[in-house]
Motif scaffolding. Structure first.
Motif, PDB file in Angstrom:
ATOM      1  N   UNK A  45      -3.659   0.318  -2.535  1.00 19.40           N
ATOM      2  CA  UNK A  45      -2.817  -0.847  -2.793  1.00 19.40           C
ATOM      3  C   UNK A  45      -2.263  -0.745  -4.209  1.00 19.40           C
ATOM      4  N   UNK A  46      -1.017  -1.155  -4.376  1.00 21.89           N
ATOM      5  CA  UNK A  46      -0.427  -1.250  -5.711  1.00 21.89           C
ATOM      6  C   UNK A  46      -0.381  -2.694  -6.177  1.00 21.89           C
ATOM      7  N   UNK A  47      -0.479  -3.627  -5.265  1.00 15.31           N
ATOM      8  CA  UNK A  47      -0.656  -5.043  -5.566  1.00 15.31           C
ATOM      9  C   UNK A  47      -1.283  -5.680  -4.345  1.00 15.31           C
ATOM     10  N   UNK A  48      -2.165  -6.657  -4.559  1.00 14.20           N
ATOM     11  CA  UNK A  48      -2.918  -7.220  -3.446  1.00 14.20           C
ATOM     12  C   UNK A  48      -3.211  -8.692  -3.685  1.00 14.20           C
ATOM     13  N   UNK A  49      -3.228  -9.457  -2.595  1.00 19.09           N
ATOM     14  CA  UNK A  49      -3.610 -10.869  -2.620  1.00 19.09           C
ATOM     15  C   UNK A  49      -4.774 -11.045  -1.664  1.00 19.09           C
ATOM     16  N   UNK A  50      -5.854 -11.670  -2.136  1.00 13.79           N
ATOM     17  CA  UNK A  50      -7.051 -11.854  -1.328  1.00 13.79           C
ATOM     18  C   UNK A  50      -7.322 -13.347  -1.155  1.00 13.79           C
ATOM     19  N   UNK A  51      -7.578 -13.764   0.103  1.00 17.44           N
ATOM     20  CA  UNK A  51      -7.969 -15.134   0.374  1.00 17.44           C
ATOM     21  C   UNK A  51      -6.850 -16.064   0.752  1.00 17.44           C
ATOM     22  N   UNK A  52      -5.606 -15.640   0.673  1.00 22.43           N
ATOM     23  CA  UNK A  52      -4.483 -16.489   1.083  1.00 22.43           C
ATOM     24  C   UNK A  52      -4.416 -16.522   2.613  1.00 22.43           C
TER      25      UNK A  52
ATOM     26  N   UNK B 191      10.955  -3.777   3.800  1.00 21.12           N
ATOM     27  CA  UNK B 191      11.985  -4.795   4.064  1.00 21.12           C
ATOM     28  C   UNK B 191      11.559  -5.795   5.137  1.00 21.12           C
ATOM     29  N   UNK B 192      10.284  -5.692   5.599  1.00 22.25           N
ATOM     30  CA  UNK B 192       9.759  -6.688   6.520  1.00 22.25           C
ATOM     31  C   UNK B 192       9.790  -6.314   7.983  1.00 22.25           C
ATOM     32  N   UNK B 193      10.254  -5.125   8.340  1.00 18.09           N
ATOM     33  CA  UNK B 193      10.283  -4.703   9.736  1.00 18.09           C
ATOM     34  C   UNK B 193       8.870  -4.400  10.223  1.00 18.09           C
ATOM     35  N   UNK B 194       8.493  -4.951  11.366  1.00 17.62           N
ATOM     36  CA  UNK B 194       7.154  -4.723  11.909  1.00 17.62           C
ATOM     37  C   UNK B 194       7.056  -3.293  12.433  1.00 17.62           C
TER      38      UNK B 194
ATOM     39  N   UNK C  96       0.850  -1.189   0.000  1.00 14.30           N
ATOM     40  CA  UNK C  96       0.000   0.000   0.000  1.00 14.30           C
ATOM     41  C   UNK C  96       0.886   1.239   0.000  1.00 14.30           C
ATOM     42  N   UNK C  97       0.555   2.207  -0.845  1.00 18.35           N
ATOM     43  CA  UNK C  97       1.372   3.418  -0.995  1.00 18.35           C
ATOM     44  C   UNK C  97       0.493   4.646  -0.793  1.00 18.35           C
ATOM     45  N   UNK C  98       0.831   5.510   0.166  1.00 21.39           N
ATOM     46  CA  UNK C  98       0.116   6.790   0.305  1.00 21.39           C
ATOM     47  C   UNK C  98       0.720   7.824  -0.632  1.00 21.39           C
ATOM     48  N   UNK C  99      -0.014   8.898  -0.905  1.00 22.04           N
ATOM     49  CA  UNK C  99       0.524   9.957  -1.754  1.00 22.04           C
ATOM     50  C   UNK C  99      -0.031  11.295  -1.281  1.00 22.04           C
ATOM     51  N   UNK C 100       0.688  12.350  -1.635  1.00 21.64           N
ATOM     52  CA  UNK C 100       0.238  13.723  -1.352  1.00 21.64           C
ATOM     53  C   UNK C 100       0.736  14.614  -2.463  1.00 21.64           C
ATOM     54  N   UNK C 101      -0.185  15.185  -3.236  1.00 21.95           N
ATOM     55  CA  UNK C 101       0.161  16.011  -4.390  1.00 21.95           C
ATOM     56  C   UNK C 101       0.114  17.490  -4.033  1.00 21.95           C
ATOM     57  N   UNK C 102       0.899  17.871  -3.038  1.00 21.68           N
ATOM     58  CA  UNK C 102       0.929  19.273  -2.619  1.00 21.68           C
ATOM     59  C   UNK C 102       2.197  19.532  -1.830  1.00 21.68           C
ATOM     60  N   UNK C 103       2.764  20.714  -2.030  1.00 22.11           N
ATOM     61  CA  UNK C 103       3.921  21.138  -1.245  1.00 22.11           C
ATOM     62  C   UNK C 103       3.509  21.925  -0.006  1.00 22.11           C
ATOM     63  N   UNK C 104       2.206  22.181   0.137  1.00 19.60           N
ATOM     64  CA  UNK C 104       1.717  22.922   1.293  1.00 19.60           C
ATOM     65  C   UNK C 104       1.831  22.037   2.529  1.00 19.60           C
ATOM     66  N   UNK C 105       2.405  22.526   3.630  1.00 18.93           N
ATOM     67  CA  UNK C 105       2.526  21.698   4.836  1.00 18.93           C
ATOM     68  C   UNK C 105       1.177  21.198   5.323  1.00 18.93           C
ATOM     69  N   UNK C 106       1.171  19.973   5.800  1.00 23.05           N
ATOM     70  CA  UNK C 106      -0.043  19.377   6.339  1.00 23.05           C
ATOM     71  C   UNK C 106      -0.180  19.759   7.808  1.00 23.05           C
ATOM     72  N   UNK C 107      -1.296  20.383   8.168  1.00 25.50           N
ATOM     73  CA  UNK C 107      -1.551  20.757   9.556  1.00 25.50           C
ATOM     74  C   UNK C 107      -2.509  19.741  10.164  1.00 25.50           C
ATOM     75  N   UNK C 108      -2.096  19.169  11.290  1.00 27.10           N
ATOM     76  CA  UNK C 108      -2.916  18.154  11.939  1.00 27.10           C
ATOM     77  C   UNK C 108      -2.992  18.499  13.420  1.00 27.10           C
ATOM     78  N   UNK C 109      -4.206  18.584  13.942  1.00 26.56           N
ATOM     79  CA  UNK C 109      -4.416  18.976  15.328  1.00 26.56           C
ATOM     80  C   UNK C 109      -4.978  17.792  16.113  1.00 26.56           C
TER      81      UNK C 109
ATOM     82  N   UNK D 211       2.659   5.192   8.105  1.00 24.30           N
ATOM     83  CA  UNK D 211       2.585   5.071   6.658  1.00 24.30           C
ATOM     84  C   UNK D 211       3.788   5.775   6.045  1.00 24.30           C
ATOM     85  N   UNK D 212       4.493   5.096   5.177  1.00 26.98           N
ATOM     86  CA  UNK D 212       5.723   5.610   4.582  1.00 26.98           C
ATOM     87  C   UNK D 212       5.476   6.011   3.130  1.00 26.98           C
ATOM     88  N   UNK D 213       6.110   7.089   2.700  1.00 25.46           N
ATOM     89  CA  UNK D 213       5.882   7.573   1.337  1.00 25.46           C
ATOM     90  C   UNK D 213       6.312   6.554   0.287  1.00 25.46           C
ATOM     91  N   UNK D 214       7.316   5.720   0.621  1.00 24.06           N
ATOM     92  CA  UNK D 214       7.746   4.705  -0.336  1.00 24.06           C
ATOM     93  C   UNK D 214       6.827   3.493  -0.362  1.00 24.06           C
TER      94      UNK D 214
END
Length: 343
Positions: free
Chosen positions: A182-189, A69-72, A23-36, A49-52
């Motif tokens: 998601x960029x690739x997904x497996x369902x039911x395994x 790389x598998x780190x929890x 799963x990959x998050x994205x943000x199409x803005x250079x404006x800082x994100x304000x979160x309260x 969530x990591x940008x990569x």
């Protein structure tokens, strides 16, 4: 055409089948994100969530996030959440409802209670549910409009949901600024249920509050750590302009004939006091605060005390232009510090 209620029932309790993928998050803005957010003093827990991208595992209300790389990084059984980003051997533990998630991606990781969809936070779909294909799987897509009274205003939300499992595979803001999918997904395994829980030592909310209040045994020496910051980051003062709403919250005292008043400043949060009296050569007893500034125009003496410290010259000039536009400052009133008995 799939009814909204069918889609809602399918996704309400989380994926009915095990789901895992990237799963990959994205943000199409250079404006800082304000979160309260607010806490009771404990260290908050954020979705890691990591940008990569991350590896995301879901099953029912359970979730697990790993780095590529598998780190929890994060584990939840649907009720409790464990954050491994600070200490992989002793994760931070809290209720899943307390987990914060700036930006988009929360609906992919955490399944909200059914009451969320029936409450006032989100309005009904703005259009019909669409049958789409995503990552080679039959899916549903729907756009949900934020309620009219949301503050601050929020964009609409588009969800992409796997029709077989009910897993949310995509979450996109209606303004196109941010989202996650998601960029690739497996369902039911099959997945091992033990992947979604932790029975080792943890740092609880209560312990986190204690650590925040008293410090921890391995906390670096304060002066040593400050010197490290000065040497490796900057030793110069760090100052930035901050916009503060100094509109009056209430006027506590007023003399209409003389034009004098005393007003509390700040809409919703105390920011200071503004007082005015007819111009005089008599000593003016004002409150003693570090943010105190006083000046005179031809008709009045003014004094302001701000909670956030001293205002710089630009801020003072802007303030005076708003309070008495076209009336120049002609001096400073004689002040007597040590308490206040009104203007």
């Amino acid at each position: 055409m799939t009814p909204w209620v069918q889609m809602l029932v399918t996704m309400a309790d989380g994926p009915a089948l095990p789901v895992h993928g990237t799963m990959v998050p994205y943000r199409n803005s250079d404006v800082p994100l304000h979160y309260y957010y607010g806490t009771y003093g404990e260290e908050p827990v954020f979705l890691p969530l990591r940008s990569e991208g991350v590896r995301l595992l879901r099953w029912g209300r359970r979730s697990r996030i790993e780095s590529l790389d598998g780190t929890v990084l994060f584990v939840s059984d649907g009720e409790t959440a464990w954050d491994f980003t600070t200490d992989p051997d002793r994760p931070r533990c809290t209720e899943v409802k307390n987990v914060h998630s700036p930006g988009s991606g929360r609906f992919l990781v955490i399944t909200p209670r059914v009451s969320h969809w029936a409450g006032e936070h989100w309005a009904r779909p703005t259009g019909p549910v669409s049958d789409v294909e995503f990552l080679g799987r039959p899916c549903w897509s729907v756009e949900l409009g934020a309620t009219e009274n949301s503050d601050p205003p929020e964009p609409s939300l588009r969800l992409v949901v796997d029709a077989e499992s009910g897993a949310v595979l995509g979450q996109h803001g209606g303004d196109g600024i941010d989202g996650a999918a998601f960029t690739e997904v497996t369902v039911g395994e099959p997945l091992d249920p033990s992947l979604f829980t932790w029975d080792g030592p943890v740092i609880t909310d209560d312990e986190s509050r204690i650590r925040a209040g008293r410090g921890t045994p391995d906390e670096p020496d304060r002066e040593e750590s400050l010197q490290w910051f000065r040497d490796t980051v900057t030793a110069d003062p760090i100052r930035v302009p901050v916009t503060v709403d100094l509109s009056p919250h209430s006027v506590h005292w007023i003399d209409r004939d003389a034009g004098a008043f005393s007003a509390e400043l700040g809409q919703g949060r105390y920011q200071g006091w503004l007082t005015r009296r007819p111009r005089s050569t008599e000593p003016w007893r004002v409150q003693t605060y570090s943010g105190q500034i006083a000046w005179s125009t031809s008709d009045f003496d003014w004094a302001i005390q701000t909670r956030r410290g001293a205002l710089d010259a630009v801020a003072v000039d802007s303030l005076q232009q708003q309070l008495h536009p076209g009336e120049p400052v002609v001096g400073t009133p004689p002040l007597a510090f040590g308490g206040s008995d009104g203007p």
